[in-house]
Design a protein around this motif. Sequence first.
Motif, PDB file in Angstrom:
ATOM      1  N   UNK A   1      -1.746   5.249  -7.765  1.00 11.82           N
ATOM      2  CA  UNK A   1      -2.288   6.612  -7.842  1.00 11.82           C
ATOM      3  C   UNK A   1      -2.019   7.186  -9.231  1.00 11.82           C
ATOM      4  N   UNK A   2      -3.101   7.555  -9.936  1.00 11.17           N
ATOM      5  CA  UNK A   2      -2.963   8.170 -11.252  1.00 11.17           C
ATOM      6  C   UNK A   2      -2.675   9.658 -11.138  1.00 11.17           C
ATOM      7  N   UNK A   3      -3.285  10.307 -10.131  1.00  9.69           N
ATOM      8  CA  UNK A   3      -3.039  11.727  -9.913  1.00  9.69           C
ATOM      9  C   UNK A   3      -3.638  12.167  -8.577  1.00  9.69           C
ATOM     10  N   UNK A   4      -2.912  13.026  -7.902  1.00 11.85           N
ATOM     11  CA  UNK A   4      -3.363  13.686  -6.671  1.00 11.85           C
ATOM     12  C   UNK A   4      -3.214  15.167  -6.957  1.00 11.85           C
ATOM     13  N   UNK A   5      -4.326  15.928  -6.897  1.00  8.79           N
ATOM     14  CA  UNK A   5      -4.277  17.289  -7.408  1.00  8.79           C
ATOM     15  C   UNK A   5      -5.279  18.198  -6.714  1.00  8.79           C
TER      16      UNK A   5
ATOM     17  N   UNK B   1     -10.952   5.193 -10.517  1.00  7.66           N
ATOM     18  CA  UNK B   1     -11.951   5.759  -9.615  1.00  7.66           C
ATOM     19  C   UNK B   1     -11.428   7.102  -9.116  1.00  7.66           C
ATOM     20  N   UNK B   2     -12.334   7.939  -8.605  1.00  5.68           N
ATOM     21  CA  UNK B   2     -11.924   9.294  -8.231  1.00  5.68           C
ATOM     22  C   UNK B   2     -12.663   9.738  -6.974  1.00  5.68           C
ATOM     23  N   UNK B   3     -12.010  10.592  -6.183  1.00  7.10           N
ATOM     24  CA  UNK B   3     -12.604  11.151  -4.964  1.00  7.10           C
ATOM     25  C   UNK B   3     -12.401  12.656  -4.977  1.00  7.10           C
ATOM     26  N   UNK B   4     -13.466  13.399  -4.667  1.00  4.89           N
ATOM     27  CA  UNK B   4     -13.408  14.850  -4.519  1.00  4.89           C
ATOM     28  C   UNK B   4     -13.673  15.212  -3.059  1.00  4.89           C
ATOM     29  N   UNK B   5     -12.874  16.119  -2.509  1.00  2.37           N
ATOM     30  CA  UNK B   5     -13.123  16.705  -1.199  1.00  2.37           C
ATOM     31  C   UNK B   5     -13.174  18.218  -1.380  1.00  2.37           C
ATOM     32  N   UNK B   6     -14.345  18.821  -1.123  1.00  2.00           N
ATOM     33  CA  UNK B   6     -14.505  20.265  -1.288  1.00  2.00           C
ATOM     34  C   UNK B   6     -13.858  20.968  -0.098  1.00  2.00           C
TER      35      UNK B   6
ATOM     36  N   UNK C   1       0.847  -1.187   0.000  1.00  2.00           N
ATOM     37  CA  UNK C   1       0.000   0.000   0.000  1.00  2.00           C
ATOM     38  C   UNK C   1       0.884   1.240   0.000  1.00  2.00           C
ATOM     39  N   UNK C   2       0.459   2.258  -0.758  1.00  2.00           N
ATOM     40  CA  UNK C   2       1.143   3.544  -0.787  1.00  2.00           C
ATOM     41  C   UNK C   2       0.234   4.585  -0.143  1.00  2.00           C
ATOM     42  N   UNK C   3       0.844   5.656   0.391  1.00  2.00           N
ATOM     43  CA  UNK C   3       0.049   6.645   1.110  1.00  2.00           C
ATOM     44  C   UNK C   3       0.365   8.062   0.662  1.00  2.00           C
ATOM     45  N   UNK C   4      -0.683   8.883   0.672  1.00  2.00           N
ATOM     46  CA  UNK C   4      -0.585  10.308   0.405  1.00  2.00           C
ATOM     47  C   UNK C   4      -0.990  11.065   1.652  1.00  2.00           C
TER      48      UNK C   4
ATOM     49  N   UNK D   1     -20.219  36.851  -8.278  1.00  2.00           N
ATOM     50  CA  UNK D   1     -18.923  37.537  -8.441  1.00  2.00           C
ATOM     51  C   UNK D   1     -17.974  37.216  -7.281  1.00  2.00           C
ATOM     52  N   UNK D   2     -16.751  36.865  -7.613  1.00  2.00           N
ATOM     53  CA  UNK D   2     -15.747  36.573  -6.596  1.00  2.00           C
ATOM     54  C   UNK D   2     -15.870  35.205  -5.954  1.00  2.00           C
ATOM     55  N   UNK D   3     -16.826  34.392  -6.399  1.00  2.00           N
ATOM     56  CA  UNK D   3     -17.034  33.074  -5.783  1.00  2.00           C
ATOM     57  C   UNK D   3     -15.969  32.095  -6.262  1.00  2.00           C
ATOM     58  N   UNK D   4     -15.104  31.691  -5.357  1.00  2.00           N
ATOM     59  CA  UNK D   4     -14.061  30.719  -5.674  1.00  2.00           C
ATOM     60  C   UNK D   4     -14.396  29.390  -4.992  1.00  2.00           C
ATOM     61  N   UNK D   5     -13.843  28.322  -5.513  1.00  2.00           N
ATOM     62  CA  UNK D   5     -14.004  26.997  -4.904  1.00  2.00           C
ATOM     63  C   UNK D   5     -12.741  26.199  -5.155  1.00  2.00           C
ATOM     64  N   UNK D   6     -12.319  25.434  -4.137  1.00  2.00           N
ATOM     65  CA  UNK D   6     -11.143  24.583  -4.265  1.00  2.00           C
ATOM     66  C   UNK D   6     -11.527  23.154  -3.889  1.00  2.00           C
ATOM     67  N   UNK D   7     -11.094  22.204  -4.706  1.00  2.00           N
ATOM     68  CA  UNK D   7     -11.371  20.787  -4.477  1.00  2.00           C
ATOM     69  C   UNK D   7     -10.060  20.016  -4.497  1.00  2.00           C
ATOM     70  N   UNK D   8      -9.833  19.230  -3.443  1.00  2.00           N
ATOM     71  CA  UNK D   8      -8.696  18.308  -3.399  1.00  2.00           C
ATOM     72  C   UNK D   8      -9.192  16.980  -3.948  1.00  2.00           C
ATOM     73  N   UNK D   9      -8.459  16.408  -4.897  1.00  2.00           N
ATOM     74  CA  UNK D   9      -8.948  15.212  -5.582  1.00  2.00           C
ATOM     75  C   UNK D   9      -7.839  14.181  -5.751  1.00  2.00           C
ATOM     76  N   UNK D  10      -8.244  12.931  -5.775  1.00  2.00           N
ATOM     77  CA  UNK D  10      -7.317  11.835  -6.066  1.00  2.00           C
ATOM     78  C   UNK D  10      -7.992  10.889  -7.045  1.00  2.00           C
ATOM     79  N   UNK D  11      -7.208  10.432  -7.993  1.00  2.00           N
ATOM     80  CA  UNK D  11      -7.675   9.453  -8.971  1.00  2.00           C
ATOM     81  C   UNK D  11      -6.739   8.256  -8.920  1.00  2.00           C
ATOM     82  N   UNK D  12      -7.310   7.058  -8.836  1.00  2.00           N
ATOM     83  CA  UNK D  12      -6.502   5.843  -8.710  1.00  2.00           C
ATOM     84  C   UNK D  12      -6.955   4.802  -9.725  1.00  2.00           C
ATOM     85  N   UNK D  13      -5.986   4.150 -10.346  1.00  2.00           N
ATOM     86  CA  UNK D  13      -6.301   3.080 -11.288  1.00  2.00           C
ATOM     87  C   UNK D  13      -6.946   1.913 -10.541  1.00  2.00           C
TER      88      UNK D  13
END
Length: 288
Positions: free
Chosen positions: A196-200, A219-224, A87-90, A268-280
């Motif tokens: 892990x395909x990408x952590x972004x 598969x993919x996971x989003x955390x707002x 197992x690998x960890x982020x 106006x000015x509404x920003x949003x950030x999502x931390x996401x991981x995609x894994x094969x």
Amino acid sequence: MRTFPVVLLAIGAALSAPERKVEPTWLYRDVSAIRERHNDLTSDSCHYTPIFGEGDVEARLPLSVARFGELTVEAHGACQTVEYPRQEELYFVSNGSGVLRYGEESHPLAQSDFTYAPPTVRHSVSNPSGQKLQLVVITVRVSPEASFSQPAKLVVANLSELKEQTVEGHPQSVLYKLLVGPHTGVRDRINAAYTVADFFLMDFAPGGTNFPHHHEVAEEIYLVLDGKGQIAAGGGMDGVEGLHPAKSGDAYYFRPNCTVGFYNQKAPGAKAHILAVRAFVPMPKNPE
């Protein structure tokens, strides 16, 4: 007339048969409503909140991500030391500061730091500061067929080091910071992973979107992290996209081939950030 008892028996058998549960295409969790659970990381001063995977009520999903959750380390506290052969960890520091013990080395952790811990290396997190430390921890299974290279020196990076960029196939209204990717790649800040395909991190402009899409073998996971808008999850009534409200602290899991995306609010000015991981995910083999 002779068939009447047979019909009754068939009906009775159908009524008494165990109900089969349909596997979900996507999952939603409100992190603020999740209770802490014990696992191999936790101690009296180290607490784990399971979002997906280990400790969650839906044990069959995710497929490759063993756990996705939040780790909270009290002031002057410490978590258990762990080591995983496959197992690998982020790790992503969402609040506070601490120390990551990696083999015989110690590395300081600051807010917005991220790192990758490969299989076979003992590691642990501690918090020598007087303030609470919070991290997102993601543990991902590695295929038994994968062969490992010699574990590299640990790299701890910070979001501030990365420039935001567009990614091919997505609109310019969302900018990316590419944190961790495959060990065969070159585009991410840390190129070391096996499954892990990408952590972004995604940064959405007002009214911005990453345009709903799907991944056939991941598969993919989003955390707002902040902001609010609408998550596209699954096909919806029109078979194209199902839209669901999303706010800070919401998390979504998407199975392979599930429609996935986000629409930021247009204020106006509404920003949003999502931390996401995609894994094969492992693909089924054709029968011979």
